[in-house]
Write an enzyme that holds these catalytic residues in place. Structure first.
Site, PDB file in Angstrom:
ATOM      1  CB  CYS A 241      -0.894  -0.017   1.236  1.00 62.00           C
ATOM      2  SG  CYS A 241      -1.771   1.534   1.511  1.00 62.00           S
ATOM      3  CG  ASP A 248      -2.374  -4.099  -0.972  1.00 62.97           C
ATOM      4  OD1 ASP A 248      -3.113  -4.284   0.003  1.00 62.97           O
ATOM      5  OD2 ASP A 248      -2.040  -2.965  -1.370  1.00 62.97           O
TER       6      ASP A 248
END
Length: 332
Positions: A241, A248
């Site tokens: 992120c 992620d």
């Protein structure tokens, strides 16, 4: 990936013509019922926003994803934020898209697993998918979308059509393009769940330290340059992120035809994303652009990212026009 409230973002609004759907039924959009604030903040890179002081990794030149180009917003990250208990379209925050050097077609498909609003005094529950055109001026900040959708939980609509009309209009105003929403009953996820059937790429290497993205790693297979049609799959897609630096995870689908691409080179290239801070859409845009530099006859890249906060994002990019596809994977 930022909360609303005192959050800043880019705005760029335009509406393109595209049909809207609800529960597999086409309906017209209504104008958004709120005036959105025009709030712009100067971009700057502040290490305080990155857990552990991780630096942003420079990306390949094709997509120009540099720290200076990433949107930074200040707000309530890391703080307790109560879900709105009234309809609150003003919490939606746009993130301007960067102009990609690679011309392509595509969609960002957002699967929402916590859709709920009231019809009269009865709460209704759905799963659904939003389709945002890849060429929209802006996309939606995901945490602001979660807050917005939660703001509908106690709001009463006359019927489902009115609820979906309102959601589409509000998010369309934020993205600057017509956004559609289709809904399924909560037990209907199997209708859109389909696993990837292709050639599994070698796992990405797990180096210690900071990996960097290098498009120069991508090569054609050695040999006679045979033209092939392949579907390559990797479940090792990992990025960070750009605000919190938290991982992620996703699965990557690459369909192409043309001169054979070396599988090991693709895995080595994807390893660079393990330390790369970028939004899902930006990562897929860049992967698409870097693979397109190998000059395939056709190319489609899809990133099936795992959900956060009841929402997952699946960006689709292609050299050919394609319809919005709600496909999701079991791991999402």
């Amino acid at each position: 990936v930022l909360f609303a409230g005192a959050i800043a973002g880019f705005l760029g609004h335009r509406i393109s013509s595209q049909s809207s759907g609800v529960c597999r039924e086409c309906i017209p959009l209504r104008h958004a019922g709120c005036q959105r604030c025009q709030r712009g903040f100067r971009l700057r890179y502040d290490r305080r926003f990155y857990t552990g002081g991780l630096p942003l990794c420079s990306a390949s030149a094709q997509n120009r994803q540099t720290p200076e180009n990433l949107t930074q917003m200040a707000g309530v990250l890391g703080q307790a934020v109560a879900a709105p208990e009234r309809y609150a379209p003003e919490v939606l925050e746009p993130i301007s898209r960067q102009q990609s050097a690679a011309a392509c077609f595509g969609w960002d498909i957002w699967h929402a697993y916590e859709l709920s609003w009231c019809i009269g005094d009865q709460a209704c529950h759905w799963v659904g998918w939003l389709s945002i055109p890849a060429d929209s001026p802006a996309t939606v900040e995901s945490k602001s979308l979660k807050l917005y959708l939660n703001s509908l939980n106690f709001h009463s609509f006359a019927d489902h059509r009115g609820a979906v009309n309102t959601i589409c209009a509000d998010i369309s105003a934020c993205a600057g393009a017509i956004v559609t929403l289709e809904c399924l009953p909560v037990e209907g996820l199997s209708d859109i769940t389909e696993e990837l059937d292709g050639v599994n790429l070698p796992a990405c290497a797990a180096y210690q330290g900071i990996e960097t993205i290098s498009a120069d790693l991508l090569t054609h297979s050695p040999g006679k340059g045979n033209v092939v049609s392949e579907h390559l799959v990797s479940h090792s897609l990992r990025s960070l992120c750009p605000v919190t630096a938290q991982p992620d995870w996703g699965s990557l689908s690459i369909r192409y035809s043309g001169k054979a691409i070396d599988h090991e080179s693709v895995s080595a290239y994807l390893t660079g994303y393990r330390s790369h801070q970028g939004f899902h859409e930006q990562c897929v845009d860049q992967i698409f652009a870097d693979l397109l530099a190998l000059k395939p006859d056709s190319l489609q890249v899809v990133g099936f990212y795992q959900r956060r906060g009841g929402i997952d994002i699946t960006p689709w990019r292609s050299t050919e026009p394609l319809a919005a596809n709600p496909q999701r994977l079991g791991r999402q």
